[in-house]
Design an enzyme around this catalytic site. Structure first.
Site, PDB file in Angstrom:
ATOM      1  N   GLY A 127       0.803  -1.221   0.000  1.00  0.00           N
ATOM      2  CA  GLY A 127       0.000   0.000   0.000  1.00  0.00           C
ATOM      3  C   GLY A 127       0.830   1.261   0.000  1.00  0.00           C
ATOM      4  CD  GLU A 128       3.385   2.613   3.992  1.00  0.00           C
ATOM      5  OE1 GLU A 128       4.514   3.115   4.106  1.00  0.00           O
ATOM      6  OE2 GLU A 128       2.717   2.262   4.996  1.00  0.00           O
ATOM      7  CG  MET A 129       7.607   3.519  -0.973  1.00  0.00           C
ATOM      8  SD  MET A 129       9.100   3.713   0.031  1.00  0.00           S
ATOM      9  CE  MET A 129      10.273   4.266  -1.210  1.00  0.00           C
TER      10      MET A 129
END
Lengths: 334, 334
Positions: A127-129
């Site tokens: 969900g981030e990088m």
């Protein structure tokens, strides 16, 4: 009477903060000045600075550490919750990276023991990088400029996730903000604060805020329940420390955030629900202390909080070493 | 014979580039060194630098000018096409902002006359920053730190889109990259280039590349058809200059990109289809010049192109002034 009782409860709950000891330290104030940074490996700091700004650690080639911990904006993104790969909405407000070295652990729930452990999290979080440690290492190791920077920092050009996250942490350890007006006051410059700001500090101490917000970072050194006196209705699904300990008693316990540079790190709380310091002080008074601050009291505390803005890290933006022909290309859209 | 004929066609097509005149200038080389910058309004440059890095000019609070024109990465995003609001896929490769002041106009199709006109584009483009000029101005004018910066730059604290884009352009005008090895060679340091690099430059001139890639920016001063000798099958839907002039003859005509810092500004072409300089040189040779460069020739030209990497802009990252209580909050998810 009611208020004092609640303060006692709060202090008792501070398992990780020996408040009495803190109060006894130094000049008797519960907050200490930000200490100076000592850099032991400047080459690792330089490497970590490049990596911190490098979006090639993400699948998309668009998101770097600095995207959500923006060093132009108090080490935060000033969003309620962060934006991740594919414009995903994060579950929680991004904490500032400034003075994060003083935290007893990293993330709101403390699931990373230190900055090095933290640095690996977002890289591999879908969900981030949305990359992986293996892919990040495989990308970085193809870039000649990075290999020479790893050699300078670690004695050989081997790139691995341990070194990569260590370098990022080495850079982050330098991100402290000394010399705030409050620190100058602590060090004896009695003219550094106005009478309103000083009155705000006195109220901050007397009303019990300082029970949790103390130490050099004015927080960051204990976990506390969000909603001690009144239940707090969070807009975030995060349940805090219970995710780490599995103990039901830790549900809705979060790391107390630092109040250093709090003027810059809006919006506030783990769910980013408070847009302004005025709102945040009001909510904290009610749900943690059972106290309704008057408008004047609130303004006084806000005035004090703004004296905690320190000297922001200042350095030339790094020039990132270019990819080589063999460097894997970003995949933002698949 | 065939090759010479094609060169003539190319030169004839250079409506905006008086090649003969350029060739006659200075030391007789068709490329001139990057001239030094003269800053007439340093306060406007400082203000523009803050605005360039400020994601509050976007609806989401997440995208700044620097997101796609990243000054750590050659003033580009190193993506095939850029990522806009809501993770939209842009239609075209983001051109570098470095040395953009030397372009005859801005954007691949030249639809903005200058940097000031360009700066307003992405802010209001629904596929990029997705804000509007009115909303951007209304956001900035609520921020006390910006009002004082506008006063320093323009004599009063009035914030309007004209001043806002002028300040960004003032900053961008400073983003030049002097002192490349090639410029040192041009200025007489004959040891600045290796024999392979020099041979690459000679081939670059002799084979006709220089017909379009000339002047201080080694490009940026004419529109040319992409696919002169062979049709070019672009992966981008953009049709180039025709969008501005409405003339069918301008279909697939694009501004010739600068080759300054081309080592840093991959991937190449308006559709970002070429990942490496080797690919780009090969394609250009075939579709523009009707020439198949051998592997050795290609490597020589690439070696020359890498000597065009100049000194990158170096400055402390700006600390952005914090939002006030009245500042509109970003809307990344609605």
């Amino acid at each position: 009477m009611s208020f004092k009782l609640k303060t006692v409860i709060l202090i008792t709950a501070c398992a990780f903060t020996p408040v009495a000891a803190t109060l006894a330290a130094g000049n008797g104030e519960p907050i200490q000045p930000i200490p100076a940074v000592r850099v032991s490996n400047p080459a690792a700091v330089e490497l970590g600075k490049m990596l911190f700004f490098d979006p090639r650690l993400s699948k998309s080639g668009f998101i770097s550490c600095n995207s959500c911990h923006n060093l132009s904006m108090g080490g935060s993104d000033n969003l309620k919750s962060s934006i991740g790969h594919g414009w995903q909405k994060g579950p929680i407000n991004a904490p500032t990276v400034l003075n994060a070295r003083f935290n007893l652990a990293q993330f709101w729930d403390g699931r990373a023991a230190d900055l090095k452990a933290q640095a690996g999290g977002p890289i591999a979080n879908p969900g981030e990088m949305a990359y992986s440690h293996e892919l990040a290492v495989n990308t970085v190791k193809t870039i000649p400029g990075y290999r020479s920077a790893f050699r300078k920092a670690f004695g050989s050009d081997e790139v691995n996730i341990d070194r990569l996250t260590q370098a990022i942490a080495s850079f982050e350890e330098t991100l402290v903000t000394p010399d705030s007006r409050f620190d100058r006051w602590l060090k004896g410059d009695k003219k550094a604060l106005s009478s309103e700001e000083l009155a705000g500090y006195m109220l901050f101490k007397d009303s019990g805020c300082v029970a949790c917000h103390n130490g050099p970072a004015v927080g960051g050194n204990s976990y506390q329940r969000m909603g001690v006196v009144e239940a707090y209705k969070a807009s975030s699904p995060a349940e805090g420390r219970v995710a780490v300990t599995g103990k039901d008693a830790d549900r809705f316990n979060f790391k107390v955030p630092t109040l250093r540079n709090v003027e810059l790190t809006y919006p506030y709380f783990h769910d980013g629900a408070a847009n302004t310091l005025t709102e945040a002080v009001d909510t904290m008074g009610r749900v943690q202390l059972g106290r309704k601050f008057s408008a004047d009291e609130n303004a006084r505390i806000v005035a004090f909080l703004k004296t905690l803005t320190g000297k922001q890290p200042s350095f030339a933006m790094p020039t990132l070493p270019p990819s080589a022909d063999a460097t894997p290309r970003p995949q933002p859209f698949n």
